[in-house]
Design a protein around this motif. Structure first.
Motif, PDB file in Angstrom:
ATOM      1  N   ASN A   1       0.140  -2.658 -14.538  1.00 42.77           N
ATOM      2  CA  ASN A   1       0.233  -2.060 -13.825  1.00 42.77           C
ATOM      3  C   ASN A   1       0.138  -0.308 -13.547  1.00 42.77           C
ATOM      4  OD1 ASN A   1       0.526  -4.066 -11.913  1.00 42.77           O
ATOM      5  ND2 ASN A   1       2.084  -5.060 -11.582  1.00 42.77           N
ATOM      6  N   SER A   2       1.165  -0.380 -14.446  1.00 42.62           N
ATOM      7  CA  SER A   2       1.244   0.989 -14.860  1.00 42.62           C
ATOM      8  C   SER A   2      -0.021   1.722 -15.768  1.00 42.62           C
ATOM      9  CB  SER A   2       2.485   1.370 -16.165  1.00 42.62           C
ATOM     10  OG  SER A   2       3.890   0.999 -15.237  1.00 42.62           O
ATOM     11  N   GLN A   3      -0.820   0.944 -15.811  1.00 45.37           N
ATOM     12  CA  GLN A   3      -1.848   1.717 -16.853  1.00 45.37           C
ATOM     13  C   GLN A   3      -2.949   1.280 -15.001  1.00 45.37           C
ATOM     14  OE1 GLN A   3      -3.983  -0.733 -19.875  1.00 45.37           O
ATOM     15  NE2 GLN A   3      -1.691  -0.378 -20.447  1.00 45.37           N
ATOM     16  N   LEU A   4      -2.990   0.371 -15.056  1.00 47.44           N
ATOM     17  CA  LEU A   4      -3.793   1.018 -13.357  1.00 47.44           C
ATOM     18  C   LEU A   4      -3.745   1.830 -12.769  1.00 47.44           C
ATOM     19  CD1 LEU A   4      -6.421  -0.003 -11.414  1.00 47.44           C
ATOM     20  CD2 LEU A   4      -4.050  -2.124 -10.425  1.00 47.44           C
ATOM     21  N   LEU A   5      -1.998   1.815 -12.079  1.00 44.90           N
ATOM     22  CA  LEU A   5      -2.202   3.158 -11.332  1.00 44.90           C
ATOM     23  C   LEU A   5      -2.448   4.709 -11.968  1.00 44.90           C
ATOM     24  CD1 LEU A   5       2.169   1.830 -10.152  1.00 44.90           C
ATOM     25  CD2 LEU A   5      -0.648   2.603  -8.601  1.00 44.90           C
ATOM     26  N   GLN A   6      -2.028   4.658 -13.256  1.00 44.88           N
ATOM     27  CA  GLN A   6      -2.561   5.332 -13.842  1.00 44.88           C
ATOM     28  C   GLN A   6      -3.644   6.145 -13.569  1.00 44.88           C
ATOM     29  OE1 GLN A   6       0.004   7.632 -15.745  1.00 44.88           O
ATOM     30  NE2 GLN A   6      -0.713   9.088 -17.139  1.00 44.88           N
ATOM     31  N   LEU A   7      -5.067   5.422 -13.989  1.00 41.32           N
ATOM     32  CA  LEU A   7      -6.424   5.467 -13.912  1.00 41.32           C
ATOM     33  C   LEU A   7      -6.795   6.206 -12.129  1.00 41.32           C
ATOM     34  CD1 LEU A   7      -7.821   2.568 -16.232  1.00 41.32           C
ATOM     35  CD2 LEU A   7      -8.057   4.887 -16.778  1.00 41.32           C
ATOM     36  N   MET A   8      -5.723   5.263 -11.325  1.00 35.66           N
ATOM     37  CA  MET A   8      -6.082   5.307 -10.461  1.00 35.66           C
ATOM     38  C   MET A   8      -5.612   6.812  -9.971  1.00 35.66           C
ATOM     39  SD  MET A   8      -4.650   1.799  -8.285  1.00 35.66           S
ATOM     40  CE  MET A   8      -5.175   2.472  -6.436  1.00 35.66           C
ATOM     41  N   ALA A   9      -4.516   7.316 -10.404  1.00 34.93           N
ATOM     42  CA  ALA A   9      -4.341   8.411 -10.397  1.00 34.93           C
ATOM     43  C   ALA A   9      -5.200   9.767 -10.522  1.00 34.93           C
ATOM     44  CB  ALA A   9      -2.492   8.878 -10.699  1.00 34.93           C
TER      45      ALA A   9
ATOM     46  N   HIS B   1      -8.545   9.177 -11.828  1.00 39.78           N
ATOM     47  CA  HIS B   1     -10.031   9.499 -10.420  1.00 39.78           C
ATOM     48  C   HIS B   1      -9.409  10.267  -9.480  1.00 39.78           C
ATOM     49  CE1 HIS B   1     -12.625   7.559  -7.983  1.00 39.78           C
ATOM     50  NE2 HIS B   1     -13.172   7.476  -8.641  1.00 39.78           N
ATOM     51  N   THR B   2      -8.203  10.389  -8.610  1.00 39.65           N
ATOM     52  CA  THR B   2      -8.473  11.113  -7.290  1.00 39.65           C
ATOM     53  C   THR B   2      -7.955  12.220  -8.091  1.00 39.65           C
ATOM     54  OG1 THR B   2      -6.166  10.600  -7.138  1.00 39.65           O
ATOM     55  CG2 THR B   2      -7.290   8.987  -6.082  1.00 39.65           C
ATOM     56  N   GLN B   3      -7.562  12.604  -8.791  1.00 32.88           N
ATOM     57  CA  GLN B   3      -7.410  14.169  -9.630  1.00 32.88           C
ATOM     58  C   GLN B   3      -8.885  14.448  -9.591  1.00 32.88           C
ATOM     59  OE1 GLN B   3      -5.665  14.537 -12.911  1.00 32.88           O
ATOM     60  NE2 GLN B   3      -3.981  16.637 -12.798  1.00 32.88           N
ATOM     61  N   LEU B   4      -9.344  13.942 -10.582  1.00 33.19           N
ATOM     62  CA  LEU B   4     -11.374  14.401 -11.051  1.00 33.19           C
ATOM     63  C   LEU B   4     -11.960  14.448  -9.647  1.00 33.19           C
ATOM     64  CD1 LEU B   4     -11.690  11.991 -14.238  1.00 33.19           C
ATOM     65  CD2 LEU B   4     -11.461  14.356 -13.524  1.00 33.19           C
ATOM     66  N   LYS B   5     -11.875  14.248  -8.337  1.00 33.01           N
ATOM     67  CA  LYS B   5     -12.432  13.564  -7.266  1.00 33.01           C
ATOM     68  C   LYS B   5     -12.237  14.882  -6.903  1.00 33.01           C
ATOM     69  CE  LYS B   5     -12.764  10.328  -4.474  1.00 33.01           C
ATOM     70  NZ  LYS B   5     -13.092   8.718  -3.854  1.00 33.01           N
ATOM     71  N   ASP B   6     -10.929  15.026  -6.917  1.00 27.47           N
ATOM     72  CA  ASP B   6     -10.208  16.891  -6.335  1.00 27.47           C
ATOM     73  C   ASP B   6     -11.294  18.037  -7.236  1.00 27.47           C
ATOM     74  OD1 ASP B   6      -8.857  15.337  -4.187  1.00 27.47           O
ATOM     75  OD2 ASP B   6      -6.792  15.211  -5.193  1.00 27.47           O
TER      76      ASP B   6
ATOM     77  N   GLU C   1       0.201  -1.175   0.280  1.00 33.01           N
ATOM     78  CA  GLU C   1       0.210   0.117  -0.056  1.00 33.01           C
ATOM     79  C   GLU C   1       0.908   1.220  -0.127  1.00 33.01           C
ATOM     80  OE1 GLU C   1      -2.744  -0.139   3.048  1.00 33.01           O
ATOM     81  OE2 GLU C   1      -3.677  -2.027   1.982  1.00 33.01           O
ATOM     82  N   ILE C   2       1.802   1.343   0.818  1.00 35.84           N
ATOM     83  CA  ILE C   2       2.915   2.642   1.168  1.00 35.84           C
ATOM     84  C   ILE C   2       3.069   2.961  -0.823  1.00 35.84           C
ATOM     85  CG2 ILE C   2       4.847   2.946   1.883  1.00 35.84           C
ATOM     86  CD1 ILE C   2       4.343   2.072   4.339  1.00 35.84           C
ATOM     87  N   GLU C   3       3.882   1.896  -1.102  1.00 36.39           N
ATOM     88  CA  GLU C   3       4.394   1.659  -2.612  1.00 36.39           C
ATOM     89  C   GLU C   3       3.383   2.103  -4.056  1.00 36.39           C
ATOM     90  OE1 GLU C   3       7.422   1.407  -4.898  1.00 36.39           O
ATOM     91  OE2 GLU C   3       7.282   1.388  -3.133  1.00 36.39           O
ATOM     92  N   THR C   4       2.669   1.868  -3.821  1.00 34.92           N
ATOM     93  CA  THR C   4       1.367   1.737  -4.021  1.00 34.92           C
ATOM     94  C   THR C   4       1.127   3.270  -4.184  1.00 34.92           C
ATOM     95  OG1 THR C   4       0.638   0.206  -4.552  1.00 34.92           O
ATOM     96  CG2 THR C   4      -1.504   1.847  -5.102  1.00 34.92           C
ATOM     97  N   HIS C   5       0.833   4.025  -2.877  1.00 37.81           N
ATOM     98  CA  HIS C   5       0.431   5.411  -2.596  1.00 37.81           C
ATOM     99  C   HIS C   5       1.678   6.318  -3.720  1.00 37.81           C
ATOM    100  CE1 HIS C   5      -0.879   8.768  -0.877  1.00 37.81           C
ATOM    101  NE2 HIS C   5       0.583   8.837   0.236  1.00 37.81           N
ATOM    102  N   LYS C   6       3.145   6.141  -3.297  1.00 36.54           N
ATOM    103  CA  LYS C   6       3.746   6.530  -3.499  1.00 36.54           C
ATOM    104  C   LYS C   6       4.137   6.741  -5.089  1.00 36.54           C
ATOM    105  CE  LYS C   6       8.174   5.925   0.430  1.00 36.54           C
ATOM    106  NZ  LYS C   6       8.794   4.361   0.548  1.00 36.54           N
ATOM    107  N   ASN C   7       3.827   5.737  -5.376  1.00 39.10           N
ATOM    108  CA  ASN C   7       3.813   5.531  -7.490  1.00 39.10           C
ATOM    109  C   ASN C   7       2.130   6.594  -7.424  1.00 39.10           C
ATOM    110  OD1 ASN C   7       5.781   4.232  -7.078  1.00 39.10           O
ATOM    111  ND2 ASN C   7       4.502   2.448  -7.244  1.00 39.10           N
ATOM    112  N   LEU C   8       1.569   7.023  -6.380  1.00 34.19           N
ATOM    113  CA  LEU C   8       0.116   7.468  -7.320  1.00 34.19           C
ATOM    114  C   LEU C   8       0.525   9.019  -6.912  1.00 34.19           C
ATOM    115  CD1 LEU C   8      -2.835   5.822  -5.759  1.00 34.19           C
ATOM    116  CD2 LEU C   8      -2.669   6.568  -8.130  1.00 34.19           C
ATOM    117  N   GLU C   9       1.460   9.493  -5.814  1.00 37.61           N
ATOM    118  CA  GLU C   9       2.014  10.867  -6.041  1.00 37.61           C
ATOM    119  C   GLU C   9       2.537  11.373  -6.868  1.00 37.61           C
ATOM    120  OE1 GLU C   9       1.059  12.663  -3.706  1.00 37.61           O
ATOM    121  OE2 GLU C   9      -0.063  11.701  -2.923  1.00 37.61           O
ATOM    122  N   LYS C  10       3.673  10.524  -7.285  1.00 38.24           N
ATOM    123  CA  LYS C  10       4.481  10.604  -9.129  1.00 38.24           C
ATOM    124  C   LYS C  10       3.795  10.963  -9.494  1.00 38.24           C
ATOM    125  CE  LYS C  10       8.746   8.394  -6.423  1.00 38.24           C
ATOM    126  NZ  LYS C  10       9.454   6.999  -6.573  1.00 38.24           N
TER     127      LYS C  10
END
Length: 290
Positions: free
Chosen positions: A87-95, A97-102, A53-62
């Motif tokens: 995995n990179s595509q999934l992280l990109q979509l998650m990032a 998604h959170t950006q649009l939510k903000d 989870e920490i690694e995923t969070h770091k990747n999302l922030e980057k």
């Protein structure tokens, strides 16, 4: 002799009790060890999950930081997504998604004003459009820092509109929408008064504008009467800067009794209740002025 025999029996019983406890302990020891091993394994699994989870969070922030810097290249980045791993595509979509939510949250709290993110998500810029009678006029922008507290960092609002005072009065820290609504009222009222002044000059050539200020909160006009072509000095005061209409009307002329006549009292009410360029048009149709 009997006392010694009794002590011997008690000693034997104590020894047998100790041996029984020892055997019982040895019987329970394997199950205890098994229990501890299971607990260690569960903790190890939990540790691995937290690391992931920490690694995923770091990747999302980057990724989010990268996306904020390269918004203009968003379409090009989407075309390159085919080359990314799953995995990179999934992280990109998650990032994303959170950006649009903000962005949606920011759009909600500011009451639907057009908003863009600034400073890599550390602030927002709200655009306030002005309009009068269906015609869009100037658009003003206010940039607000979000952390450590809400603060207006930059804006292009005219200096005679007290932006910071309005922010304090409307308690921007707890209700940013109230602040933007108040500021929008001031800007639209100013734009409307300014547009009315422009229309007076364009539509009424016989009306001479003597005085006005940058806020358009005062308007002094010289009106010409029919017949002997005497004049009336008309002063409109806009003390409420959130309104398009004047809060006071004053007439001056040689005939001191003129302002108190029914006709000019009607003209006074007309100027108080109708935009000035339309009120003057009505007065001309009624042949009150030239």
């Amino acid at each position: 002799m009997e006392g010694a025999s009794t002590k011997g029996v008690l000693s034997q019983l104590s020894l047998l009790e100790v041996q029984a406890r020892s055997r019982k302990s040895r019987l329970h020891q394997p199950s205890r060890v098994k229990e501890l091993k299971a607990k260690v394994e569960a903790l190890r699994i939990q540790r691995d999950q937290l690391r992931a989870e920490i690694e995923t969070h770091k990747n999302l922030e980057k990724l989010r930081a990268s996306m904020d810097k390269q918004c203009s290249q968003e379409e090009e980045e989407e075309e390159k997504m085919d080359d990314y791993s799953e995995n990179s595509q999934l992280l990109q979509l998650m990032a994303r998604h959170t950006q649009l939510k903000d962005l949606l949250y920011a759009h909600h709290i500011v009451g639907g004003y057009n908003v863009i993110r600034t400073g890599q998500g550390k602030g927002l810029c709200a655009s306030l459009a002005t309009a009068y009678e269906g015609v869009y006029l100037e658009t003003y922008n206010v940039e607000i820092d979000l952390k450590p507290r809400l603060r207006i960092s930059r804006h292009n609002v005219p200096p005679f509109i007290p932006v910071n005072s309005l922010a304090e009065q409307s308690n921007m820290q707890t209700d940013i929408r109230c602040f933007l609504d108040t500021l929008s009222k001031h800007l639209n009222a100013f734009a409307g008064r300014k547009q009315q002044l422009k229309l007076v000059k364009e539509l009424h050539k016989s009306v001479e504008v003597f005085e006005s200020n940058v806020l358009c909160s005062i308007l002094v006009m010289l009106l010409t009467l029919p017949g002997e072509k005497s004049t009336v000095l008309c002063t409109l005061n806009y003390t409420d800067h959130t309104r398009l209409l004047p809060t006071g009307v004053h007439f001056e002329c040689k005939d001191n009794a003129l302002p108190d006549t029914p006709e000019w009292k009607k003209n006074c009410s007309l100027l108080m209740e109708t935009p000035v360029h339309k009120a003057l048009m009505t007065m001309m149709k009624n042949e009150t002025i030239l």
